[in-house]
Design a protein around this motif. Structure first.
Motif, PDB file in Angstrom:
ATOM      1  N   GLU A  92      26.793  65.807 -39.557  1.00  0.00           N
ATOM      2  CA  GLU A  92      26.781  65.262 -40.632  1.00  0.00           C
ATOM      3  C   GLU A  92      27.133  63.692 -41.201  1.00  0.00           C
ATOM      4  N   ASP A  93      27.769  62.954 -40.188  1.00  0.00           N
ATOM      5  CA  ASP A  93      27.197  62.006 -40.872  1.00  0.00           C
ATOM      6  C   ASP A  93      26.824  60.886 -39.879  1.00  0.00           C
ATOM      7  N   PHE A  94      25.506  61.056 -39.108  1.00  0.00           N
ATOM      8  CA  PHE A  94      25.025  60.192 -38.844  1.00  0.00           C
ATOM      9  C   PHE A  94      24.230  59.904 -39.881  1.00  0.00           C
ATOM     10  N   THR A  95      23.185  58.152 -39.846  1.00  0.00           N
ATOM     11  CA  THR A  95      22.945  57.693 -40.311  1.00  0.00           C
ATOM     12  C   THR A  95      21.925  56.641 -38.831  1.00  0.00           C
ATOM     13  N   PRO A  96      20.954  56.571 -39.409  1.00  0.00           N
ATOM     14  CA  PRO A  96      19.984  56.036 -37.769  1.00  0.00           C
ATOM     15  C   PRO A  96      19.609  53.971 -38.849  1.00  0.00           C
ATOM     16  N   VAL A 110      22.795  72.856 -32.024  1.00  0.00           N
ATOM     17  CA  VAL A 110      23.679  72.162 -32.966  1.00  0.00           C
ATOM     18  C   VAL A 110      23.782  72.724 -34.074  1.00  0.00           C
ATOM     19  N   LEU A 111      22.958  73.269 -34.771  1.00  0.00           N
ATOM     20  CA  LEU A 111      22.938  73.615 -36.396  1.00  0.00           C
ATOM     21  C   LEU A 111      23.860  74.664 -36.483  1.00  0.00           C
ATOM     22  N   PHE A 112      24.583  75.578 -35.019  1.00  0.00           N
ATOM     23  CA  PHE A 112      26.034  76.554 -35.444  1.00  0.00           C
ATOM     24  C   PHE A 112      27.080  75.741 -36.332  1.00  0.00           C
ATOM     25  N   PHE A 113      26.587  74.505 -36.425  1.00  0.00           N
ATOM     26  CA  PHE A 113      28.263  73.818 -36.291  1.00  0.00           C
ATOM     27  C   PHE A 113      28.094  72.773 -37.508  1.00  0.00           C
ATOM     28  N   THR A 114      27.491  73.438 -38.239  1.00  0.00           N
ATOM     29  CA  THR A 114      27.439  72.899 -40.277  1.00  0.00           C
ATOM     30  C   THR A 114      27.515  73.629 -40.620  1.00  0.00           C
ATOM     31  N   ASP A 115      28.187  73.921 -42.042  1.00  0.00           N
ATOM     32  CA  ASP A 115      28.332  74.623 -43.090  1.00  0.00           C
ATOM     33  C   ASP A 115      26.869  74.743 -43.981  1.00  0.00           C
ATOM     34  N   GLN A 116      26.343  73.424 -43.701  1.00  0.00           N
ATOM     35  CA  GLN A 116      25.052  73.690 -44.929  1.00  0.00           C
ATOM     36  C   GLN A 116      24.040  73.260 -43.309  1.00  0.00           C
ATOM     37  N   PRO A 117      23.543  74.244 -42.795  1.00  0.00           N
ATOM     38  CA  PRO A 117      21.939  73.779 -41.910  1.00  0.00           C
ATOM     39  C   PRO A 117      20.934  72.991 -43.172  1.00  0.00           C
ATOM     40  N   GLY A 118      20.696  74.368 -44.109  1.00  0.00           N
ATOM     41  CA  GLY A 118      19.467  73.401 -44.333  1.00  0.00           C
ATOM     42  C   GLY A 118      19.674  71.832 -45.121  1.00  0.00           C
ATOM     43  N   ALA A 119      20.513  71.675 -45.962  1.00  0.00           N
ATOM     44  CA  ALA A 119      20.888  70.249 -46.355  1.00  0.00           C
ATOM     45  C   ALA A 119      20.539  69.484 -45.178  1.00  0.00           C
ATOM     46  N   MET A 120      20.941  69.802 -44.147  1.00  0.00           N
ATOM     47  CA  MET A 120      21.063  69.113 -42.964  1.00  0.00           C
ATOM     48  C   MET A 120      19.725  69.029 -42.628  1.00  0.00           C
ATOM     49  N   LEU A 121      19.207  70.130 -42.279  1.00  0.00           N
ATOM     50  CA  LEU A 121      17.358  70.032 -42.094  1.00  0.00           C
ATOM     51  C   LEU A 121      16.375  69.085 -42.799  1.00  0.00           C
ATOM     52  N   ALA A 122      16.693  69.346 -44.228  1.00  0.00           N
ATOM     53  CA  ALA A 122      16.353  68.229 -45.574  1.00  0.00           C
ATOM     54  C   ALA A 122      16.853  66.794 -45.133  1.00  0.00           C
ATOM     55  N   ARG A 123      17.968  66.398 -45.049  1.00  0.00           N
ATOM     56  CA  ARG A 123      18.276  65.179 -45.350  1.00  0.00           C
ATOM     57  C   ARG A 123      18.104  64.331 -43.749  1.00  0.00           C
ATOM     58  N   TYR A 124      18.131  65.109 -42.599  1.00  0.00           N
ATOM     59  CA  TYR A 124      17.157  64.690 -41.309  1.00  0.00           C
ATOM     60  C   TYR A 124      15.769  64.425 -42.064  1.00  0.00           C
ATOM     61  N   ALA A 148      26.387  84.049 -34.601  1.00  0.00           N
ATOM     62  CA  ALA A 148      25.301  82.837 -34.311  1.00  0.00           C
ATOM     63  C   ALA A 148      24.140  83.285 -34.940  1.00  0.00           C
ATOM     64  N   ARG A 149      23.937  84.780 -34.610  1.00  0.00           N
ATOM     65  CA  ARG A 149      22.405  85.181 -35.523  1.00  0.00           C
ATOM     66  C   ARG A 149      22.373  84.660 -37.396  1.00  0.00           C
ATOM     67  N   ARG A 150      23.396  84.868 -37.479  1.00  0.00           N
ATOM     68  CA  ARG A 150      23.270  84.767 -38.609  1.00  0.00           C
ATOM     69  C   ARG A 150      22.810  83.344 -39.082  1.00  0.00           C
ATOM     70  N   ALA A 151      23.479  82.592 -38.099  1.00  0.00           N
ATOM     71  CA  ALA A 151      23.480  81.280 -38.637  1.00  0.00           C
ATOM     72  C   ALA A 151      21.837  80.672 -38.551  1.00  0.00           C
ATOM     73  N   THR A 152      21.648  81.268 -37.255  1.00  0.00           N
ATOM     74  CA  THR A 152      19.985  81.524 -36.737  1.00  0.00           C
ATOM     75  C   THR A 152      18.991  81.707 -38.503  1.00  0.00           C
ATOM     76  N   GLU A 153      19.565  83.086 -38.777  1.00  0.00           N
ATOM     77  CA  GLU A 153      18.594  83.597 -39.547  1.00  0.00           C
ATOM     78  C   GLU A 153      18.343  82.530 -41.262  1.00  0.00           C
ATOM     79  N   ALA A 154      19.963  81.554 -41.357  1.00  0.00           N
ATOM     80  CA  ALA A 154      19.564  80.577 -42.056  1.00  0.00           C
ATOM     81  C   ALA A 154      18.949  79.365 -42.134  1.00  0.00           C
ATOM     82  N   VAL A 155      18.953  79.175 -40.822  1.00  0.00           N
ATOM     83  CA  VAL A 155      18.548  77.714 -40.442  1.00  0.00           C
ATOM     84  C   VAL A 155      17.073  78.382 -40.037  1.00  0.00           C
ATOM     85  N   TRP A 156      16.114  79.297 -40.179  1.00  0.00           N
ATOM     86  CA  TRP A 156      14.514  79.673 -40.009  1.00  0.00           C
ATOM     87  C   TRP A 156      14.734  80.089 -41.166  1.00  0.00           C
ATOM     88  N   ALA A 157      15.495  80.113 -42.541  1.00  0.00           N
ATOM     89  CA  ALA A 157      15.236  79.698 -44.262  1.00  0.00           C
ATOM     90  C   ALA A 157      15.125  78.450 -44.457  1.00  0.00           C
TER      91      ALA A 157
END
Length: 190
Positions: A92-96, A110-124, A148-157
Motif C-alpha cells: 500500500e505504501d510503495f511508490t516507484p 501478496v494480494l491476500f494481505f490488503t483490504d482493497q485488492p482492486g484499489a491496489m491493482l488500479a493504483r499499480y 483466501a478463496r474469497r480474497a481470490t474472487e475479489a482479485v479476479w473481479a
C-alpha cells in the motif's frame, strides 16, 4: 504484522519457496513474461527474498525492482545492485522512482494481505508502461469457504475491470503436495 514476517523469515519458515514444489509456478510466470513482456523493467510485489529474479531472462527484464514488507527476506536476496533494487515496505505504501514505469508487474501471493485488492491493482496499473502486463498468482487452500478463496474472487473481479484485458489464466496443482494456485495474466488497457 511486520514482526511476524521478520520472525518467520529468520526462522526459515519460507525457505520452501525455493524448492521443487514452487518450480512449476515460477515456470508459468517466466513463460508468460517471455511470451508477452516487452523488454523493460519488472516490479515484483511481495518479492520475499527475490526468488523470481533468479528465474528471469535479463535480455527481457532489463531492470528488476522487488518490494516486500520483510527486511529479513530482502537481506536473503543476492542480486546485482546494477540490475536490481529492493525496497522494504507495504504494498500500500510503495511508490516507484519519479518517472519509473514497468513493462510487467508480478503480484506474487501478496494480494491476500490488503483490504482493497482492486484499489491496489488500479493504483499499480498506473505505473505500467504502455502495453504493460500484470501477473497475479494466488494460492488456493483446499477449503472452498476459506478467506483466501474469497480474497481470490475479489482479485479476479477487480481484474475483470475494463482497464485490464485478460490474456491467459491457469489453475496449477502440485499433486504431490496438494498445493493449488490460481494465476492470471492481464494487459493494461489505455
Amino acid at each position: 504484522m511486520t514482526n511476524r514476517w521478520e520472525t518467520e523469515y529468520r526462522a526459515g519458515r519460507w525457505a520452501y519457496l525455493k524448492g521443487l514444489q514452487e518450480a512449476a509456478r515460477y515456470g508459468v510466470v517466466t513463460a508468460w513474461l517471455r511470451h508477452t513482456m516487452r523488454p523493460g523493467a519488472l516490479l515484483d510485489v511481495g518479492c520475499g527474498e527475490a526468488i523470481l529474479a533468479g528465474h528471469l531472462a535479463r535480455d527481457r527484464v532489463t531492470r528488476y525492482v522487488g518490494v516486500d514488507v520483510s527486511q529479513a527476506a530482502l537481506e536473503l536476496a543476492t542480486l546485482d545492485a546494477a540490475w536490481a533494487r529492493l525496497v522494504c515496505g507495504r504494498l500500500e505504501d510503495f511508490t516507484p522512482a519519479p518517472g519509473e514505469r514497468f513493462a510487467a508487474i508480478v503480484f506474487n501471493e501478496v494480494l491476500f494481505f490488503t483490504d482493497q485488492p482492486g484499489a491496489m491493482l488500479a493504483r499499480y496499473r498506473g505505473w505500467l508502461a504502455p502495453d504493460g502486463i500484470a501477473i497475479v498468482s494466488m494460492y488456493q487452500p483446499p477449503r472452498p469457504d476459506s478467506g483466501a478463496r474469497r480474497a481470490t474472487e475479489a482479485v479476479w473481479a477487480a481484474l475483470d475491470d475494463p482497464g485490464w484485458r485478460p490474456l491467459d489464466e491457469v489453475q496449477l496443482t502440485n499433486a504431490t503436495k496438494q498445493l493449488t494456485w490460481r494465476m492470471r495474466l492481464v494487459r493494461a488497457v489505455a
